[in-house]
Every structure is written in structure tokens, then in C-alpha cells.
Design a protein around this motif. Sequence first.
Motif, PDB file in Angstrom:
ATOM      1  N   ASN A   1       1.023  -0.937   0.010  1.00  0.00           N
ATOM      2  CA  ASN A   1       0.082  -0.164  -0.011  1.00  0.00           C
ATOM      3  C   ASN A   1       0.875   1.330  -0.043  1.00  0.00           C
ATOM      4  OD1 ASN A   1      -2.704   0.909  -0.292  1.00  0.00           O
ATOM      5  ND2 ASN A   1      -2.796   1.194   2.059  1.00  0.00           N
TER       6      ASN A   1
ATOM      7  N   SER B   1      -6.456  -4.990  -3.428  1.00  0.00           N
ATOM      8  CA  SER B   1      -7.214  -5.035  -2.161  1.00  0.00           C
ATOM      9  C   SER B   1      -6.494  -5.790  -1.124  1.00  0.00           C
ATOM     10  CB  SER B   1      -8.596  -5.413  -2.473  1.00  0.00           C
ATOM     11  OG  SER B   1      -8.684  -6.856  -2.458  1.00  0.00           O
TER      12      SER B   1
ATOM     13  N   TYR C   1       2.273   1.339  -3.612  1.00  0.00           N
ATOM     14  CA  TYR C   1       1.568   1.399  -5.096  1.00  0.00           C
ATOM     15  C   TYR C   1       0.161   2.426  -4.717  1.00  0.00           C
ATOM     16  CZ  TYR C   1       3.941  -2.331  -6.793  1.00  0.00           C
ATOM     17  OH  TYR C   1       4.985  -3.340  -7.362  1.00  0.00           O
ATOM     18  N   GLY C   2      -0.038   2.779  -3.566  1.00  0.00           N
ATOM     19  CA  GLY C   2      -1.082   3.605  -3.227  1.00  0.00           C
ATOM     20  C   GLY C   2      -2.494   3.190  -3.861  1.00  0.00           C
ATOM     21  N   GLU C   3      -2.929   3.943  -4.395  1.00  0.00           N
ATOM     22  CA  GLU C   3      -4.449   3.780  -4.870  1.00  0.00           C
ATOM     23  C   GLU C   3      -4.356   2.452  -5.788  1.00  0.00           C
ATOM     24  OE1 GLU C   3      -6.691   6.953  -6.441  1.00  0.00           O
ATOM     25  OE2 GLU C   3      -6.143   8.080  -4.558  1.00  0.00           O
ATOM     26  N   GLU C   4      -3.367   1.943  -6.497  1.00  0.00           N
ATOM     27  CA  GLU C   4      -3.173   1.171  -7.435  1.00  0.00           C
ATOM     28  C   GLU C   4      -3.071  -0.145  -6.925  1.00  0.00           C
ATOM     29  OE1 GLU C   4      -3.569   1.440 -10.725  1.00  0.00           O
ATOM     30  OE2 GLU C   4      -4.150   3.575 -10.225  1.00  0.00           O
ATOM     31  N   CYS C   5      -2.872  -0.270  -5.496  1.00  0.00           N
ATOM     32  CA  CYS C   5      -2.669  -1.449  -4.568  1.00  0.00           C
ATOM     33  C   CYS C   5      -3.444  -2.487  -4.734  1.00  0.00           C
ATOM     34  CB  CYS C   5      -2.549  -1.049  -3.249  1.00  0.00           C
ATOM     35  SG  CYS C   5      -1.868  -2.403  -2.279  1.00  0.00           S
TER      36      CYS C   5
END
Length: 122
Positions: A30, A39, A33-37
Motif C-alpha cells: 500500500n 485490495s 502502490y497507493g491507490e493502485e494497490c
Amino acid sequence: MLDLKIEQRVNIKFLVKLKKTATESFRMLNEVYGEECLSRARVFEWYKRFCSGREDVEDDDRPGRPTTSSTKENIEKIDQIIRQDRRLSVRAVEEMINIDRKSIRRILVENLNMKKVCQNGP
């Protein structure tokens, strides 16, 4: 270039080998990659798979009917139809041979190396 999901799976596999926990692995992914991580559920799922000895990072084959529209016969039919009248729409070809538009477009682009050059209308 690696698909972002595959890249993250490789990293999860690496973190398993480093004896990181699933929670630590998710936190690290997380952070990177932030939002691209992936779930949390996907990270934990892949973590469990790698802990169980899985080596492959690719998706499993999915059950169901395989794509059958891109057969040699259909490619030849579409090629003949288009060469007879290049002004035909994909919808017209669809009605002629009863194959969905998406498959026809795929055959035109991927198998016959054709692309739309111009468009009628305003």
C-alpha cells in the motif's frame, strides 16, 4: 512491462520469503502502490497461496466456455466479406455471420491487421 497486478504478486511472493506477515506485506504494498494497490483481501489471498507453496504468479485458468469466434473459418469469412465491400459496418458483418461485434472487431484488428481509416458523417 509487467502487469501491475503481476508485479504486486511477485512482491508478495518476495515478502513471504522474507517471512513478513500478511498485514506487513499489505502495508508495504500500500505504501508503494497507493491507490493502485491490490485490495487487502487479494493480498491476503495471494499471501496464503505463496505460503502454501505456490510458485506461479499468473492467474489460474477460469472455468467456462473458451472463446470460439476467432476460428480460421470465421476469419476467412470476415476477410471475404470486408474485401467485397470495405464500406460495411461491423454491425452489418455481425448480422451476416452471427458473431458478436467485439469478436468481429478483434478479428479485424488482430488477425486481419485492419483498422478504421476514416468515418462517414459530420
